[in-house]
Design a protein around this motif. Structure first.
Motif, PDB file in Angstrom:
ATOM      1  N   UNK A   1      27.387  -2.555  -7.532  1.00  0.00           N
ATOM      2  CA  UNK A   1      27.482  -3.003  -6.144  1.00  0.00           C
ATOM      3  C   UNK A   1      26.296  -3.910  -5.826  1.00  0.00           C
ATOM      4  N   UNK A   2      26.491  -4.914  -4.963  1.00  0.00           N
ATOM      5  CA  UNK A   2      25.342  -5.754  -4.584  1.00  0.00           C
ATOM      6  C   UNK A   2      24.280  -4.923  -3.852  1.00  0.00           C
ATOM      7  N   UNK A   3      23.036  -5.102  -4.247  1.00  0.00           N
ATOM      8  CA  UNK A   3      21.907  -4.388  -3.664  1.00  0.00           C
ATOM      9  C   UNK A   3      20.816  -5.375  -3.277  1.00  0.00           C
ATOM     10  N   UNK A   4      19.961  -4.968  -2.350  1.00  0.00           N
ATOM     11  CA  UNK A   4      18.748  -5.741  -2.048  1.00  0.00           C
ATOM     12  C   UNK A   4      17.679  -4.774  -1.564  1.00  0.00           C
ATOM     13  N   UNK A   5      16.442  -5.238  -1.581  1.00  0.00           N
ATOM     14  CA  UNK A   5      15.303  -4.419  -1.184  1.00  0.00           C
ATOM     15  C   UNK A   5      14.600  -5.050   0.005  1.00  0.00           C
ATOM     16  N   UNK A   6      14.005  -4.204   0.834  1.00  0.00           N
ATOM     17  CA  UNK A   6      13.247  -4.708   1.977  1.00  0.00           C
ATOM     18  C   UNK A   6      12.061  -3.814   2.274  1.00  0.00           C
ATOM     19  N   UNK A   7      11.156  -4.343   3.091  1.00  0.00           N
ATOM     20  CA  UNK A   7      10.025  -3.571   3.589  1.00  0.00           C
ATOM     21  C   UNK A   7      10.216  -3.376   5.082  1.00  0.00           C
ATOM     22  N   UNK A   8      10.206  -2.123   5.529  1.00  0.00           N
ATOM     23  CA  UNK A   8      10.353  -1.829   6.955  1.00  0.00           C
ATOM     24  C   UNK A   8       8.981  -1.817   7.605  1.00  0.00           C
TER      25      UNK A   8
ATOM     26  N   UNK B   1      26.576  -3.540   5.357  1.00  0.00           N
ATOM     27  CA  UNK B   1      25.659  -2.938   4.405  1.00  0.00           C
ATOM     28  C   UNK B   1      25.129  -1.641   4.983  1.00  0.00           C
ATOM     29  N   UNK B   2      24.767  -0.728   4.087  1.00  0.00           N
ATOM     30  CA  UNK B   2      24.074   0.498   4.475  1.00  0.00           C
ATOM     31  C   UNK B   2      22.750   0.523   3.732  1.00  0.00           C
ATOM     32  N   UNK B   3      21.825   1.334   4.214  1.00  0.00           N
ATOM     33  CA  UNK B   3      20.545   1.370   3.534  1.00  0.00           C
ATOM     34  C   UNK B   3      19.952   2.764   3.594  1.00  0.00           C
ATOM     35  N   UNK B   4      19.075   3.018   2.633  1.00  0.00           N
ATOM     36  CA  UNK B   4      18.292   4.248   2.597  1.00  0.00           C
ATOM     37  C   UNK B   4      16.834   3.847   2.463  1.00  0.00           C
ATOM     38  N   UNK B   5      15.945   4.790   2.795  1.00  0.00           N
ATOM     39  CA  UNK B   5      14.522   4.498   2.786  1.00  0.00           C
ATOM     40  C   UNK B   5      13.810   5.329   1.743  1.00  0.00           C
ATOM     41  N   UNK B   6      12.746   4.739   1.188  1.00  0.00           N
ATOM     42  CA  UNK B   6      11.884   5.436   0.256  1.00  0.00           C
ATOM     43  C   UNK B   6      10.437   5.105   0.545  1.00  0.00           C
ATOM     44  N   UNK B   7       9.552   6.067   0.358  1.00  0.00           N
ATOM     45  CA  UNK B   7       8.140   5.886   0.646  1.00  0.00           C
ATOM     46  C   UNK B   7       7.405   5.516  -0.638  1.00  0.00           C
ATOM     47  N   UNK B   8       6.551   4.510  -0.561  1.00  0.00           N
ATOM     48  CA  UNK B   8       5.791   4.055  -1.715  1.00  0.00           C
ATOM     49  C   UNK B   8       4.682   5.060  -2.005  1.00  0.00           C
TER      50      UNK B   8
ATOM     51  N   UNK C   1       0.825  -1.216   0.000  1.00  0.00           N
ATOM     52  CA  UNK C   1       0.000   0.000   0.000  1.00  0.00           C
ATOM     53  C   UNK C   1       0.857   1.264   0.000  1.00  0.00           C
ATOM     54  N   UNK C   2       0.261   2.337  -0.490  1.00  0.00           N
ATOM     55  CA  UNK C   2       0.939   3.626  -0.464  1.00  0.00           C
ATOM     56  C   UNK C   2       1.245   4.024   0.980  1.00  0.00           C
ATOM     57  N   UNK C   3       2.418   4.652   1.163  1.00  0.00           N
ATOM     58  CA  UNK C   3       2.833   5.088   2.484  1.00  0.00           C
ATOM     59  C   UNK C   3       3.752   4.116   3.192  1.00  0.00           C
ATOM     60  N   UNK C   4       3.829   2.879   2.715  1.00  0.00           N
ATOM     61  CA  UNK C   4       4.766   1.926   3.312  1.00  0.00           C
ATOM     62  C   UNK C   4       6.197   2.311   2.936  1.00  0.00           C
ATOM     63  N   UNK C   5       7.165   1.845   3.727  1.00  0.00           N
ATOM     64  CA  UNK C   5       8.564   2.224   3.553  1.00  0.00           C
ATOM     65  C   UNK C   5       9.353   1.076   2.943  1.00  0.00           C
ATOM     66  N   UNK C   6      10.030   1.374   1.813  1.00  0.00           N
ATOM     67  CA  UNK C   6      10.928   0.421   1.172  1.00  0.00           C
ATOM     68  C   UNK C   6      12.360   0.809   1.528  1.00  0.00           C
ATOM     69  N   UNK C   7      13.163  -0.174   1.890  1.00  0.00           N
ATOM     70  CA  UNK C   7      14.573   0.076   2.184  1.00  0.00           C
ATOM     71  C   UNK C   7      15.437  -0.502   1.066  1.00  0.00           C
ATOM     72  N   UNK C   8      16.422   0.273   0.608  1.00  0.00           N
ATOM     73  CA  UNK C   8      17.379  -0.168  -0.398  1.00  0.00           C
ATOM     74  C   UNK C   8      18.721  -0.369   0.292  1.00  0.00           C
ATOM     75  N   UNK C   9      19.202  -1.599   0.296  1.00  0.00           N
ATOM     76  CA  UNK C   9      20.438  -1.952   0.988  1.00  0.00           C
ATOM     77  C   UNK C   9      21.585  -2.026  -0.013  1.00  0.00           C
TER      78      UNK C   9
END
Length: 680
Positions: A88-95, A66-73, A49-57
């Motif tokens: 660089x190796x990357x991965x995605x997550x939901x906070x 690893x370091x990560x930044x956050x983005x809002x859907x 849903x909109x408003x959830x936070x995606x993290x990019x590692x």
């Protein structure tokens, strides 16, 4: 490049051709395409849903960090990240945050280790899909004060086989009514906890962290009674209830007679939980405080560096408590040793054997059994009950003697486990005769576990008999030759259930029918004789006898005597059968000798004639001869079966006195009658 200038297509072609020709002329090839160290990554999500936070590692190639930044859907399901390193190796997550509608997860669905990818440096913009796994839901309730609920939250841990431990999954705020709803990974092993805090005078005052069954520490994965298995995506499961308790007790302690140059050590031990807190008291102040305590009894012990002087006291701490202990030289220090015998199952007896040194002291030993911060019992023995299931039970033993520093020992029983199935101290038994038509009963017996209840299931050759779940059972004919037993299932709070087979017997045939053969009716030709009815549940067959000889075809319950029976006696033999019961054959007493039927004569005048009728009860076609006399005239008429008992004769007109005589037959007696007829 982040921007491209557009020119008309024909002009572009002309310019390109000219440049190519110039390059060929000078022997040079076109320059290589530009590469980028960073790029913009657009994450296109689904099921988020909109408003959830995606993290990019972003991972380092040289280490596991690893370091990560956050983005809002946004409303289109996208989250945009700028200045993402390429190559660089990357991965995605939901906070998972308070109010999240999806559970914490990495790209690929795992909560801890995401699928990794890289973006190349040949483009300044990249799009990556993140198809999130839909959530299951955990719902439940938390009890506590309004303050606790208003400042509280629940969180969900799930078991990770990667880390071999609990890992955070999601969290939710507790509603004012104590309920909550939190997303979780489908099919995972779930543990729910709760916490809260108050702010008093600018200081955070925590509440007890709550797990199921009043526990305040993290259970192990092996203790599956605390867990819930999350259902499929979109489905819901209810968790165990939770309770939050405020830490409200406080002790302000002053040490009298403390040397200002010496620091004392104060140990505060809860007599309910056995946990201890140590504080150093500077000699210069002689004061210390213990805050955020669970209310209850505590042992306070003061020790000096040389262990020669000290003090001790037992205090019941509720709210704020101020106390002063005086440092004095003791006679000695008690040493306490315990040995605990027993297992942690509900119903098991715990026996604590304590010894105190020095043995010459007149020491008093008291033991308090505690669980969930509550006193369960006192004394050297304790039997675990149903309330101890999943509760951490301890024995806190205190040894005191006049002039000595007390000793304390904590013996851990552990978390109460499900007890063995109740055992019968007086075995149930089947009473009564196991035979068709009889009723048998099973006694409930006596059991060693408190609160034991029993259920019954009767069996036939080991298979359950549908509907036979009472303490009594009516044996039927279909049971004959088969083993009839009762299975008693005993259950008790905190115990596993157990089944006990109570042996009955092989069902015997039932008794013969309670039947007396007899006949009712008049022993006369044309009348009906009836045999006594069969008892309920029995099937009867009949055979009639004439003076001891079988009457052919007479096999019904009723029999109408004929002329062949005149002067003879009749009997009926009744055979009663019923599946599983003894066959019964009974013969009725003989009737009186059968007599002929009685004929009733009637006459009705007509025009120049009269109709004569012979009526015989039970005989529709009487035969014989009718003789009619009127005046000097005599008329004889043969009555045949086809006449059905009625004939017509001619008579002259006028009023006539007519005598009618009937000769009778083998089964009908003679009869006569005189009538007056008016013939027209």
């Amino acid at each position: 490049m982040s921007r491209t200038t557009r020119i008309p297509s024909l002009l572009r072609l002309a310019v390109a051709a000219t440049l190519a020709a110039m390059l060929v002329a000078i022997g040079t090839t076109p320059a290589q395409a530009a590469t980028y160290d960073t790029a913009t990554v657009t994450v296109q999500t689904t099921n988020v849903p909109a408003g959830e936070v995606v993290t990019l590692h972003t991972y380092s190639r040289s280490s596991t960090g690893a370091s990560y930044v956050e983005g809002v859907v946004d409303a289109t399901g996208k989250a945009v990240f700028n200045n993402v390193p390429t190559g660089r190796p990357l991965s995605l997550g939901l906070a998972s945050r308070i109010g999240s509608q999806v559970h914490r997860q990495m790209l690929g669905g795992d909560p801890d280790d995401g699928d990794r990818f890289e973006i190349s440096g040949d483009s300044a913009e990249h799009t990556v899909r993140f198809d999130a796994q839909p959530s299951a839901w955990i719902v439940g309730s938390v009890s506590g004060s309004a303050e606790a609920l208003a400042n509280g939250r629940v969180w969900v841990n799930i078991w990770s086989d990667i880390t071999n431990g609990w890992t955070f999954q999601s969290t939710a705020k507790i509603a004012a009514d104590g309920t909550y709803r939190v997303p979780v990974r489908p099919g995972s092993t779930v543990l729910v906890g709760a916490e809260s805090k108050l702010v008093v005078d600018g200081v955070d005052v925590p509440f007890v962290t709550a797990y199921p069954f009043g526990r305040t520490d993290l259970p192990s994965k092996d203790d599956t009674s605390f867990m819930r298995v999350a259902p499929a995506a979109g489905e819901t499961v209810t968790a165990h209830p939770l309770a939050l308790t405020t830490l409200t007790a406080r002790l302000d302690l002053t040490l009298a007679n403390l040397d200002p140059a010496v620091n004392a050590s104060v140990t505060l031990t809860s007599l309910r939980t056995g946990s201890s807190t140590i504080s150093t008291v500077p000699g210069s102040s002689s004061r210390t405080s213990f805050t955020r305590l669970v209310p209850g009894p505590y042992l306070v012990r003061v020790a000096l560096p040389n262990a020669t002087y000290g003090a001790a006291a037992v205090m019941d701490l509720t709210g704020t408590h101020a106390s002063t202990l005086t440092i004095a030289e003791p006679r000695g220090v008690l040493v306490l040793s315990n040995r605990l015998d027993g297992n942690a199952q509900v119903g098991a007896l715990q026996t604590l054997r304590s010894s105190v040194r020095p043995s010459a002291t007149d020491a008093t030993v008291t033991t308090t059994w505690t669980g969930n911060g509550e006193v369960l019992a006192t004394g050297q023995q304790y039997r675990l009950t149903a309330r101890d299931l999943h509760t951490y039970v301890r024995a806190v033993t205190l040894a005191t003697a006049p002039g000595y520093i007390p000793a304390i020992a904590v013996s851990a029983v552990g978390y109460g486990k499900v007890g063995d199935a109740p055992r019968a101290t007086a075995a149930p038994r089947v009473t009564g005769t196991v035979a068709a038509g009889r009723t048998v009963n099973v006694t409930s017996g006596s059991w060693d576990a408190d609160g034991t209840t029993t259920t019954v299931q009767w069996t036939r050759d080991g298979a359950p008999i549908i509907g036979a779940t009472g303490t009594s059972y009516a044996v039927s004919g279909s049971d004959v030759g088969r083993q009839i037993d009762a299975v008693i299932t005993a259950t008790a709070p905190g115990h596993s259930s157990g089944a006990l087979i109570v042996t009955g017997a092989r069902a015997a045939r039932g008794a013969a029918a309670p039947y007396a053969a007899r006949t009712t009716g008049t022993a006369k030709v044309g009348r009906t004789l009836t045999a006594a009815a069969a008892p309920s549940g029995w099937k009867a067959s009949y055979r009639w006898y004439r003076s001891g000889k079988v009457i052919k075809g007479a096999t019904k319950r009723t029999y109408r005597p004929t002329s062949a029976d005149v002067g003879k006696t009749l009997k009926v033999r009744v055979t009663l059968t019923r599946p599983g019961f003894t066959t019964t054959t009974k013969t009725s007493p003989a009737t009186k000798k059968i007599v002929r039927a009685t004929a009733a004569l009637t006459a009705k005048a007509g025009k120049g004639k009269a109709t004569l009728r012979v009526k015989v009860t039970g005989v529709t076609r009487p035969t014989g001869t009718l003789t009619v006399r009127h005046g000097s005239t005599t008329t004889r008429v043969v009555l045949k079966a086809k006449h059905r008992g009625s004939v017509t004769i001619k008579l002259p007109r006028g009023t006539r006195t007519v005598k009618i005589s009937y000769s009778g037959s083998a089964g009908i007696a003679k009869a006569s009658k005189t009538v007056k007829l008016k013939v027209r």
